[in-house]
Design a protein around this motif. Sequence first.
Motif, mmCIF file in Angstrom:
data_model
loop_
_atom_site.group_PDB
_atom_site.id
_atom_site.type_symbol
_atom_site.label_atom_id
_atom_site.label_comp_id
_atom_site.label_asym_id
_atom_site.label_seq_id
_atom_site.Cartn_x
_atom_site.Cartn_y
_atom_site.Cartn_z
ATOM 1 N N VAL A 138 0.837 -1.214 0.000
ATOM 2 C CA VAL A 138 0.000 0.000 0.000
ATOM 3 C C VAL A 138 0.865 1.253 0.000
ATOM 4 O O VAL A 138 0.643 2.186 -0.757
ATOM 5 C CB VAL A 138 -0.920 0.014 1.253
ATOM 6 N N GLU A 139 1.878 1.284 0.859
ATOM 7 C CA GLU A 139 2.671 2.505 1.032
ATOM 8 C C GLU A 139 3.955 2.500 0.216
ATOM 9 O O GLU A 139 4.751 3.420 0.301
ATOM 10 C CB GLU A 139 2.981 2.692 2.528
ATOM 11 N N ARG A 140 4.182 1.463 -0.558
ATOM 12 C CA ARG A 140 5.357 1.324 -1.430
ATOM 13 C C ARG A 140 6.664 1.543 -0.656
ATOM 14 O O ARG A 140 7.552 2.275 -1.083
ATOM 15 C CB ARG A 140 5.267 2.290 -2.616
ATOM 16 N N MET A 141 6.735 0.910 0.504
ATOM 17 C CA MET A 141 7.924 1.028 1.344
ATOM 18 C C MET A 141 8.682 -0.291 1.467
ATOM 19 O O MET A 141 9.857 -0.299 1.808
ATOM 20 C CB MET A 141 7.513 1.476 2.754
ATOM 21 N N ALA A 142 7.999 -1.410 1.193
ATOM 22 C CA ALA A 142 8.583 -2.721 1.507
ATOM 23 C C ALA A 142 9.865 -2.981 0.720
ATOM 24 O O ALA A 142 10.887 -3.393 1.288
ATOM 25 C CB ALA A 142 7.564 -3.823 1.234
ATOM 26 N N LEU A 143 9.827 -2.744 -0.601
ATOM 27 C CA LEU A 143 11.016 -3.017 -1.428
ATOM 28 C C LEU A 143 12.181 -2.134 -1.023
ATOM 29 O O LEU A 143 13.330 -2.566 -1.016
ATOM 30 C CB LEU A 143 10.691 -2.788 -2.907
ATOM 31 N N LEU A 144 11.862 -0.890 -0.686
ATOM 32 C CA LEU A 144 12.910 0.051 -0.283
ATOM 33 C C LEU A 144 13.594 -0.449 0.988
ATOM 34 O O LEU A 144 14.826 -0.462 1.089
ATOM 35 C CB LEU A 144 12.279 1.417 -0.049
ATOM 36 N N LYS A 145 12.786 -0.878 1.950
ATOM 37 C CA LYS A 145 13.346 -1.370 3.209
ATOM 38 C C LYS A 145 14.138 -2.664 2.975
ATOM 39 O O LYS A 145 15.184 -2.890 3.580
ATOM 40 C CB LYS A 145 12.233 -1.609 4.230
#
Length: 579
Positions: free
Chosen positions: A448-455
């Motif tokens: 949803v927040e498009r943070m997972a891949l970055l993390k």
Amino acid sequence: MAATLSGEFGDLAQIKKQLISVIAQCKERGLVHSVKWASELAFSLPHLPLDDLPSPPPLAEEDAVDLDALCLAKSYFDLKEYDRAAYFLRGCRSQKAYFLYMYSRYLSGEKKKDDETVDSLGPLEKGQVRNEALRELRVELSKKHSAGELDGFTLYLYGVVLRKLDLLKEAVNIFVAATHALPLHWGAWLELCNLITNTEMLKSLSLPDCWVRDFFMAHMYTELQMIKEALQKYQSLMEAGFTKSTYIISQIAVAYHNIRDIDQALDLFNELREQDPFRIENMDTFSNLLYVRSMKPELSYLAHNLVEIDKYRVETCCVIGNYYSLRSQHEKAALYFQRALKLNPRCLGAWTLMGHEYMEMKNTSAAIQAYRHAIEVNKRDYRAWYGLGQTYEILKMPFYSLYYYRKAHQLRPNDSRMLVALGECYEKLSQQVEAKKCYWRAYSVGDVERMALLKLAKLHEQLNESDDAAQCYIIYIQDIFSCGEQLEHAEVSTALRYLGQYYFKNKLYDEASLCAQRCCDYNDAREEGKALLRQISAVREQGESSSADLSLPSVFNPLSNTTTPVRRVTPLDLSSVTP
């Protein structure tokens, strides 16, 4: 789709007759919420001609004997003079009079309990005030039940008494018996809903095969976060003839709210307000959606509108609380959520929202208390579990956070926010393998927040797994630009910076050059981009050519089974994307 319905929906006229009949029965017994539910459904069906209207059931001898006392007691009951109503029903023999006698005693106890709670306690105190009538009622109803003398309505009341005494297992059995004895009484189904904790328990129940069961199953699917099944069920009910039902429209809107399909939910709530402009029910959920979208004028209009209709309703207080929260007036917001809880201490939304406000005010102990109250009201409220996880994270207690985030994840297995939170906890606890799994799963279920891949990329970077980090950054950038969302520039520039260096180390100077050029579009990465371009120029002047061995970095190949499983990607064509 209509084939998935278990009940008999072929004859809508018959259903309408049943609804009219049960409305009359519930009205006589003061069961106002069941009357409202059945009336809304009946209103959505075509009207019946005069000849087809059901005639009232004939009076039995004992009904005739009790008639005068019943009429008098019902008038007192409607005026909320419950003790007075019960006094005049002592010794009555008919089922109707007995139910009203017991129900008056129960409501009298509830009213006294609520009055005492409001007088003596703030909503965050753990009141031990009990309804003193419950134990006596249980003893009397238990004797009647053993003798088999309880009808569908008194079985329902017996179940409510057991639930209030925390005898939940017995209560479930009694409510199931109540639905069999009187399948059209929605109150018994709704009480059953509140006691079912998981799908296994739902499947284990032996429920009557009646059309009301489909409404119950749809409601239950929504509560258990099985939204796809709930939407299918509601769609089937609409196709079966309930297209005009405001109850179904509101339930579908709530279902879309639960899966964060905000546009669909907003459209349905606006449609609902057009059809039923003075409706207050579910408007707190509508205000949550307006809050998430930061729609201040619409939220302000809704709050003013509801104050004009009824300012002392729980939903109105929650809407005003959301309005002040959106304006960052958190003390005022908390005040209105407290007011909502004085009106109804079992209001789930108000406890959770008050927890959020205390979090904003950095009052972690009050936030924890509020979230715990929410869980007491409904153990299936993932927002309260998630809120507790966040609170303990602020208190730097990751083991506690992990426990609460796991609970939230169990309730919402496909919600990426729970998975990202779990991943962050595992990282803090140095459990990198688990953290990687969580981040990848969050991406897989639709981040949803498009943070997972970055993390995930940053975690690979910390662990010096450069190929895996590059792979994640590539997919991250492709996803950001393909969806057209403009997120924080710093995040895209972080990915471009890393990829530029990565390609440069692997002698893929064309790709490195593209990344460096794109870095120049971002203020925080401009200098590094220029420096990298100078490095590339210097290398090329020395006559060193780009590596042609594309098998070298695993950016272009599927990763091995021991690392994060990601999809095959092509070299990043940055020339085609325009940030």
